[in-house]
Design an enzyme around this catalytic site. Sequence first.
Site, PDB file in Angstrom:
ATOM      1  CE  LYS A   1      -4.056   2.091   2.403  1.00 42.49           C
ATOM      2  NZ  LYS A   1      -4.693   1.887   3.727  1.00 42.49           N
TER       3      LYS A   1
ATOM      4  CB  SER B   1      -8.269   3.636   2.760  1.00 41.30           C
ATOM      5  OG  SER B   1      -7.283   3.060   3.773  1.00 41.30           O
TER       6      SER B   1
ATOM      7  CB  SER C   1      -8.301   0.775   5.769  1.00 43.12           C
ATOM      8  OG  SER C   1      -9.141   2.201   5.527  1.00 43.12           O
TER       9      SER C   1
HETATM   10  N1  GLN Z   1     -13.199   4.056   6.274  1.00 41.98           N
HETATM   11  C1  GLN Z   1     -12.739   4.546   7.383  1.00 41.98           C
HETATM   12  C2  GLN Z   1     -11.997   6.138   7.272  1.00 41.98           C
HETATM   13  O1  GLN Z   1     -12.209   6.745   6.409  1.00 41.98           O
HETATM   14  C3  GLN Z   1     -11.441   3.894   7.971  1.00 41.98           C
HETATM   15  C4  GLN Z   1     -10.254   4.130   7.104  1.00 41.98           C
HETATM   16  C5  GLN Z   1      -8.981   3.181   7.632  1.00 41.98           C
HETATM   17  O2  GLN Z   1      -9.214   2.085   8.091  1.00 41.98           O
HETATM   18  N2  GLN Z   1      -7.836   3.650   6.911  1.00 41.98           N
HETATM   19  O3  GLN Z   1     -11.577   6.708   8.257  1.00 41.98           O
END
Ligand code: GLN
Length: 494
Positions: free
Chosen positions: A76, A151, A175
Amino acid sequence: MSHDTAAALLARMNAGETTSEEIVASLLDRAGRDQRLNVFVHLDADRILEQARDVDRRRRAGEPLGPLAGVPVAIKDVLCVQGEPTTCGSRMLKGFRPPYDATVIARLRAADAILFGKTNMDEFAMGSSTENSAYGPTLNPWDESRVPGGSSGGSAAAVAAGLAPLSLGSDTGGSIRQPAAVCGVVGLKPTYGRVSRYGLIAFASSLDQVGPFAHDLADTALLLKVISGHDPRYSTSVDAPVPDYAATLDKPPESLRIGVVREFFGEGLDPEVGAAVQEAVKVYEKAGATIKEVSLPHSRYGVPAYYIVAPAECSSNLARYDGTTYGHRAEDYSAKYPGEEKIADMVRMMMVSRAEGFGPEVKRRIMLGTFALSAGYADQYYNKALQVRRKIRGDFDAAFREVDVLIGPTSPTPAFKLGERTANTLSMYLSDIDTITANLAGIPGLSIPCGLTRANLPIGLQLLAAPFAEETLLRTARVFERQTDWHTRRPGTR
Ligand code: GLN
């Protein structure tokens, strides 16, 4: 060989049937043909082939090799790789090449893995669909009109599409687990502190964890072991022994007490997802598990508490990107806004640089967090959210006195359509309703494939365990994996 597991590739390399160079060459070729999925934001074929040839040469010479020797791992874009573009899916970090490796990257290198490109993500890991990327969205390999989750959507899609057998993601509120669920792969968020965050570009420091994506649990166990453990360079990494997860994976758990979380079956749950999870409960029943309904009464405050804590931490973590030492610097910041004649040039430079560098979701989080922390509001919001966080952890502590593992859906719905939730921020935030509490509590969570909808979209089963009980989590999940074949399904097949 595109959908082979890491274990299968290792076996074939060790038997002399293939080489790492052959493997990466074929994946690079596929990646070139699958560009419309937009999985990779940076893929340096020469650097990849060079790493593979080096491992092949050492294998031929009979030198001792690490546990992932020659296996490609996609990364990532939130993790620092020395000398390679690391942009966090943001214009803000365009052109940034870190001067050092993240600890997990150093560990992959020490394990002789091949660093196979940087994967697309929501900007600064804020999002649930990978649509908040400066590079445009990644498409779900199961249905290209849908999102891969987020994400870490690029890392999940990389494994699902057979573009890499393994990948790394980060999980702040879901995420890793949510994209794993909607892409039909395995994804694990370790206990907070299990894996070093050194070189992980920070979003919300008290919630962020790095973790693996894979096709199955054996591969997950292998990669988790490589990246876990104490790091003297990171004070929040815990100095506790790391079990050999792969070695114990097939040992049936001594105790199989499973709690089904009542709150995870509430409003907004897609009926096909609910049915698949109930089927999974039956599989466990058949395997001799004791099943119990468990309540986590404070989990309904998880999303609101998270959207105070995470933006608060993000607003301070992202303050460094102001065009002076870090981040994009605007070329032209001469234009004066009405009434702003008195603003110093340097401050104007910072304002314009941040306005240009950050996308709309990141700006929203910074504003939310700055507001929540501002004088006079901290008690009302931030401190309140911390109280809620302790209650949520308390719910889990109580549950794990009675059961070994909690289960429920990972994501309340299968992959949604591109654009479906972008206009409605709340509906996007609710994508993580079942995953966020594990981050607030710091406990480990795992998503494994447990079904397909009638429209052939993957469904994920979430398993949660007490802090540092990753071994229990994996062994309990393995009971299900052994009884079912969902983890062998691939996009394009039924
Ligand atoms: N969807 C959540 C957010 O937007 C979690 C994102 C994540 O785990 N990095 O913050």
